[in-house]
Design a protein around this motif. Structure first.
Motif, PDB file in Angstrom:
ATOM      1  N   LEU A  16       0.825  -1.207   0.000  1.00 31.41           N
ATOM      2  CA  LEU A  16       0.000   0.000   0.000  1.00 31.41           C
ATOM      3  C   LEU A  16       0.861   1.260   0.000  1.00 31.41           C
ATOM      4  O   LEU A  16       0.502   2.265  -0.620  1.00 31.41           O
ATOM      5  N   ALA A  17       2.005   1.209   0.686  1.00 36.33           N
ATOM      6  CA  ALA A  17       2.862   2.401   0.787  1.00 36.33           C
ATOM      7  C   ALA A  17       3.304   2.882  -0.587  1.00 36.33           C
ATOM      8  O   ALA A  17       3.232   4.084  -0.896  1.00 36.33           O
ATOM      9  N   TYR A  18       3.755   1.958  -1.433  1.00 41.32           N
ATOM     10  CA  TYR A  18       4.290   2.361  -2.733  1.00 41.32           C
ATOM     11  C   TYR A  18       3.194   2.467  -3.794  1.00 41.32           C
ATOM     12  O   TYR A  18       3.132   3.460  -4.525  1.00 41.32           O
ATOM     13  N   THR A  19       2.315   1.467  -3.849  1.00 36.90           N
ATOM     14  CA  THR A  19       1.220   1.548  -4.818  1.00 36.90           C
ATOM     15  C   THR A  19       0.323   2.731  -4.507  1.00 36.90           C
ATOM     16  O   THR A  19      -0.106   3.474  -5.405  1.00 36.90           O
ATOM     17  N   GLY A  20       0.034   2.928  -3.231  1.00 36.21           N
ATOM     18  CA  GLY A  20      -0.841   4.023  -2.832  1.00 36.21           C
ATOM     19  C   GLY A  20      -0.269   5.381  -3.159  1.00 36.21           C
ATOM     20  O   GLY A  20      -0.971   6.259  -3.681  1.00 36.21           O
ATOM     21  N   GLN A  21       1.013   5.582  -2.871  1.00 34.23           N
ATOM     22  CA  GLN A  21       1.624   6.887  -3.180  1.00 34.23           C
ATOM     23  C   GLN A  21       1.694   7.112  -4.692  1.00 34.23           C
ATOM     24  O   GLN A  21       1.509   8.243  -5.148  1.00 34.23           O
ATOM     25  N   LEU A  22       1.961   6.057  -5.439  1.00 29.47           N
ATOM     26  CA  LEU A  22       1.978   6.209  -6.894  1.00 29.47           C
ATOM     27  C   LEU A  22       0.616   6.630  -7.427  1.00 29.47           C
ATOM     28  O   LEU A  22       0.521   7.308  -8.457  1.00 29.47           O
ATOM     29  N   ARG A  23      -0.455   6.273  -6.695  1.00 25.81           N
ATOM     30  CA  ARG A  23      -1.804   6.603  -7.137  1.00 25.81           C
ATOM     31  C   ARG A  23      -2.366   7.826  -6.411  1.00 25.81           C
ATOM     32  O   ARG A  23      -3.561   8.104  -6.476  1.00 25.81           O
ATOM     33  N   GLY A  24      -1.483   8.540  -5.686  1.00 29.15           N
ATOM     34  CA  GLY A  24      -1.870   9.817  -5.109  1.00 29.15           C
ATOM     35  C   GLY A  24      -2.460   9.766  -3.719  1.00 29.15           C
ATOM     36  O   GLY A  24      -2.999  10.775  -3.238  1.00 29.15           O
ATOM     37  N   THR A  41      -2.323   9.192   0.561  1.00 30.29           N
ATOM     38  CA  THR A  41      -1.381   9.558   1.630  1.00 30.29           C
ATOM     39  C   THR A  41      -1.483   8.668   2.858  1.00 30.29           C
ATOM     40  O   THR A  41      -0.540   8.603   3.636  1.00 30.29           O
ATOM     41  N   THR A  42      -2.612   7.995   3.084  1.00 27.60           N
ATOM     42  CA  THR A  42      -2.763   7.149   4.263  1.00 27.60           C
ATOM     43  C   THR A  42      -3.184   5.742   3.862  1.00 27.60           C
ATOM     44  O   THR A  42      -3.666   5.504   2.747  1.00 27.60           O
ATOM     45  N   VAL A  43      -3.033   4.812   4.801  1.00 26.56           N
ATOM     46  CA  VAL A  43      -3.436   3.426   4.568  1.00 26.56           C
ATOM     47  C   VAL A  43      -4.922   3.340   4.277  1.00 26.56           C
ATOM     48  O   VAL A  43      -5.351   2.637   3.351  1.00 26.56           O
ATOM     49  N   ALA A  44      -5.731   4.061   5.059  1.00 25.20           N
ATOM     50  CA  ALA A  44      -7.183   4.000   4.856  1.00 25.20           C
ATOM     51  C   ALA A  44      -7.575   4.493   3.467  1.00 25.20           C
ATOM     52  O   ALA A  44      -8.439   3.911   2.806  1.00 25.20           O
ATOM     53  N   GLU A  45      -6.921   5.562   2.987  1.00 22.99           N
ATOM     54  CA  GLU A  45      -7.202   6.074   1.646  1.00 22.99           C
ATOM     55  C   GLU A  45      -6.836   5.038   0.583  1.00 22.99           C
ATOM     56  O   GLU A  45      -7.599   4.794  -0.356  1.00 22.99           O
ATOM     57  N   VAL A  99      -7.882  -0.761  -6.820  1.00 23.09           N
ATOM     58  CA  VAL A  99      -6.630  -1.255  -7.390  1.00 23.09           C
ATOM     59  C   VAL A  99      -5.665  -1.660  -6.283  1.00 23.09           C
ATOM     60  O   VAL A  99      -5.048  -2.734  -6.323  1.00 23.09           O
ATOM     61  N   CYS A 100      -5.544  -0.825  -5.270  1.00 25.41           N
ATOM     62  CA  CYS A 100      -4.654  -1.118  -4.146  1.00 25.41           C
ATOM     63  C   CYS A 100      -5.169  -2.316  -3.342  1.00 25.41           C
ATOM     64  O   CYS A 100      -4.406  -3.216  -2.982  1.00 25.41           O
ATOM     65  N   ARG A 101      -6.470  -2.325  -3.072  1.00 21.81           N
ATOM     66  CA  ARG A 101      -7.028  -3.411  -2.265  1.00 21.81           C
ATOM     67  C   ARG A 101      -6.913  -4.749  -2.995  1.00 21.81           C
ATOM     68  O   ARG A 101      -6.565  -5.768  -2.379  1.00 21.81           O
ATOM     69  N   ASP A 102      -7.180  -4.769  -4.285  1.00 15.00           N
ATOM     70  CA  ASP A 102      -7.055  -6.019  -5.039  1.00 15.00           C
ATOM     71  C   ASP A 102      -5.620  -6.535  -5.005  1.00 15.00           C
ATOM     72  O   ASP A 102      -5.386  -7.750  -4.934  1.00 15.00           O
ATOM     73  N   TYR A 105      -7.834 -13.493  10.531  1.00 17.25           N
ATOM     74  CA  TYR A 105      -6.757 -12.511  10.603  1.00 17.25           C
ATOM     75  C   TYR A 105      -6.872 -11.518   9.448  1.00 17.25           C
ATOM     76  O   TYR A 105      -6.717 -10.306   9.644  1.00 17.25           O
ATOM     77  N   ARG A 106      -7.175 -12.018   8.250  1.00 19.87           N
ATOM     78  CA  ARG A 106      -7.318 -11.135   7.089  1.00 19.87           C
ATOM     79  C   ARG A 106      -8.506 -10.189   7.261  1.00 19.87           C
ATOM     80  O   ARG A 106      -8.402  -8.989   6.962  1.00 19.87           O
ATOM     81  N   THR A 107      -9.610 -10.711   7.751  1.00 26.10           N
ATOM     82  CA  THR A 107     -10.780  -9.862   7.964  1.00 26.10           C
ATOM     83  C   THR A 107     -10.487  -8.772   8.980  1.00 26.10           C
ATOM     84  O   THR A 107     -10.849  -7.599   8.780  1.00 26.10           O
ATOM     85  N   ALA A 108      -9.796  -9.150  10.060  1.00 24.68           N
ATOM     86  CA  ALA A 108      -9.452  -8.155  11.085  1.00 24.68           C
ATOM     87  C   ALA A 108      -8.510  -7.093  10.523  1.00 24.68           C
ATOM     88  O   ALA A 108      -8.637  -5.904  10.844  1.00 24.68           O
ATOM     89  N   LEU A 109      -7.562  -7.499   9.674  1.00 25.63           N
ATOM     90  CA  LEU A 109      -6.637  -6.533   9.084  1.00 25.63           C
ATOM     91  C   LEU A 109      -7.376  -5.517   8.217  1.00 25.63           C
ATOM     92  O   LEU A 109      -7.084  -4.318   8.272  1.00 25.63           O
ATOM     93  N   LEU A 110      -8.312  -5.990   7.422  1.00 27.04           N
ATOM     94  CA  LEU A 110      -9.061  -5.059   6.576  1.00 27.04           C
ATOM     95  C   LEU A 110      -9.826  -4.053   7.429  1.00 27.04           C
ATOM     96  O   LEU A 110      -9.875  -2.861   7.092  1.00 27.04           O
ATOM     97  N   GLU A 111     -10.396  -4.510   8.527  1.00 27.07           N
ATOM     98  CA  GLU A 111     -11.108  -3.594   9.425  1.00 27.07           C
ATOM     99  C   GLU A 111     -10.151  -2.594  10.059  1.00 27.07           C
ATOM    100  O   GLU A 111     -10.451  -1.401  10.166  1.00 27.07           O
ATOM    101  N   ARG A 112      -8.985  -3.075  10.459  1.00 21.29           N
ATOM    102  CA  ARG A 112      -7.997  -2.184  11.091  1.00 21.29           C
ATOM    103  C   ARG A 112      -7.459  -1.171  10.089  1.00 21.29           C
ATOM    104  O   ARG A 112      -7.316   0.008  10.400  1.00 21.29           O
ATOM    105  N   PHE A 113      -7.118  -1.632   8.897  1.00 22.83           N
ATOM    106  CA  PHE A 113      -6.581  -0.739   7.870  1.00 22.83           C
ATOM    107  C   PHE A 113      -7.589   0.344   7.490  1.00 22.83           C
ATOM    108  O   PHE A 113      -7.219   1.468   7.157  1.00 22.83           O
TER     109      PHE A 113
END
Length: 442
Positions: free
Chosen positions: A279-287, A289-293, A299-302, A325-333
């Motif tokens: 998410l850090a690199y793909t997300g910044q490339l797509r504009g 700034t945060t994990v939640a965004e 595209v990032c989530r897939d 664990y995956r479900t909890a991570l998605l909720e936390r993110f």
């Protein structure tokens, strides 16, 4: 003060200090307190010293905040106060040293082995042999303290690294015992015989506190606090190893002790930390700034879900509850009230991507698959670096040396894993995926 900590940052104050406070079965009669040392800047030690070590921990859930005053830090010191560290570790009552530093701060060589030629390590060996000057590395400071313990006959002690390195207990052992033996073979033998290195898996998202957090705490609690910490409600601590001088009842606070920690390490390293790096690199490339965004971007989530699918194929130990664990991570993110900044996560990418993507890619290829999702994390890192003349990374010099040169993708990949970099089809895959991720020129 029966506990010492190296790395007085937000994560320690949200995690190990929190667990220690909640480990006390009788809060009116605390048996364990921390003397904590900063990593680099003495600023936090100064702030906490002015507040008697007290600070507010803000647990920020999706529905609101919970405020708690943490009192487990009995003493806060600057990293350079090696004399005080020496005194503390020479005290027989001191039972354990916990550590929160970045992966790069171990200054280990290839394969996380001790390497005396690493510049920071070589400099500390000279300083410690000469007995002049404060050590520059975490391991160097710890070796000074352990030498004092040996001379005082204070008995065994546990060292407990709390970072995102796989087999972090072994990494700490290599860094500390290797340095001790390089300085004095007798000290190296003493460390081998008297120091237990405990492996851990730690988890609690703790972003950098926003500038207005102190104002928020004052408004919500009526307390003036210059050193508050914000974190998520979730926390996890899995440990494996011996504590020969005793320890707090961390189980009372929810910590788990296991015989084999590797599956838990890999679950956290690949699923949580790996997703963060992707998410850090793909997300910044797509504009973003945060994990939640970034997670709200399909595209990032897939990309995250695909990487998890690949990683989970190699997490086969019973009891890991990967779907939960995956479900909890998605909720936390997705927690919109935790501003976990992608730029912060993206620092030291060469070390993080090496630990989080390369093993999954290697395992996928060994299973006869191309490892496209893991390769995509590496590709996102190379695309993020493309054209940059400055980078926050302990390997910045090497990265910048190859980043503008020919065959940059292969050269960058070689900084992560030379065997992968030698395979033309891997380089081609990473190159194609990086081209897909590159931001569209405006």
């Amino acid at each position: 003060m029966r506990l010492v900590h190296l790395g007085l940052g937000a994560f320690f104050r949200a995690h190990q200090a929190w667990y220690t406070q909640h480990a006390e079965t009788d809060p009116a009669d605390p048996q364990w307190g921390y003397a904590a040392f900063t990593g680099r800047s003495p600023a936090m030690a100064e702030l906490l010293a002015a507040q008697d070590g007290l600070y507010t921990l803000v647990e920020r859930g999706a529905e609101g905040d919970r405020h708690e005053v943490i009192g487990a830090v009995a003493e806060a010191r600057a990293a350079e106060d090696v004399d005080r560290l020496r005194e503390l570790l020479a005290a027989p009552g001191t039972a354990a040293v916990t550590i929160t530093v970045t992966e790069a701060a171990y200054h280990l060589g290839a394969g996380l082995a001790f390497d005396p030629s690493v510049p920071a390590v070589a400099a500390d060996v000279e300083r410690l042999r000469a007995g002049s000057g404060a050590p520059a590395t975490m391991a160097g400071r710890l070796v000074v303290g352990l030498d004092a313990r040996r001379r005082a006959g204070a008995g065994p002690i546990a060292v407990v690294p709390c970072d995102n390195l796989p087999a972090n207990g072994n990494a700490a052992r290599h860094a500390v015992q290797g340095l001790a033996a390089a300085v004095d073979p007798g000290l190296g033998r003493w460390v081998e015989e008297h120091v237990s290195f405990v492996s851990t898996s730690i988890d609690r998202i703790t972003p950098r506190a926003e500038d207005e957090l102190a104002e928020t705490v004052a408004r919500e609690t009526g307390r003036t606090d210059r050193a508050p910490v914000v974190t998520e409600p979730f926390s996890s601590w899995v440990l494996s190893g011996d504590f020969p001088a005793g320890r707090p009842d961390w189980e009372h606070a929810g910590a788990v002790f296991v015989d084999d920690i590797e599956p838990f390490e890999n679950r956290k390293l690949w699923l949580l930390n790996g997703a963060h790096s992707l998410l850090a690199y793909t997300g910044q490339l797509r504009g973003h700034t945060t994990v939640a965004e970034a997670l709200a971007d399909s595209v990032c989530r897939d990309g995250v879900e695909a990487f998890w699918d690949e990683a989970c194929a190699h997490l086969t130990t019973p009891g890991l509850d990967l779907p939960g664990y995956r479900t909890a991570l998605l909720e936390r993110f997705a927690n919109p009230r935790i501003a976990h900044h992608l730029a912060q996560i993206g620092v030291d990418g060469s070390t993080k991507v090496q630990m989080r993507a390369a093993p999954v890619l290697t395992a996928e290829r060994a299973a006869g698959r191309d490892g496209r999702a893991a390769a995509r994390m590496i590709a996102a890192w190379t695309a993020f670096l493309d054209g940059r003349t400055e980078v926050q990374d302990t390997a910045a010099e090497q990265i910048l040396a190859v980043n503008a040169g020919p065959n940059r993708v292969r050269a960058l990949l070689s900084l992560l894993d030379q065997e992968l970099a030698a395979q033309d089809d891997v380089v081609d895959l990473v190159t194609r995926l990086a081209a897909e991720l590159a931001p569209t020129p405006r």
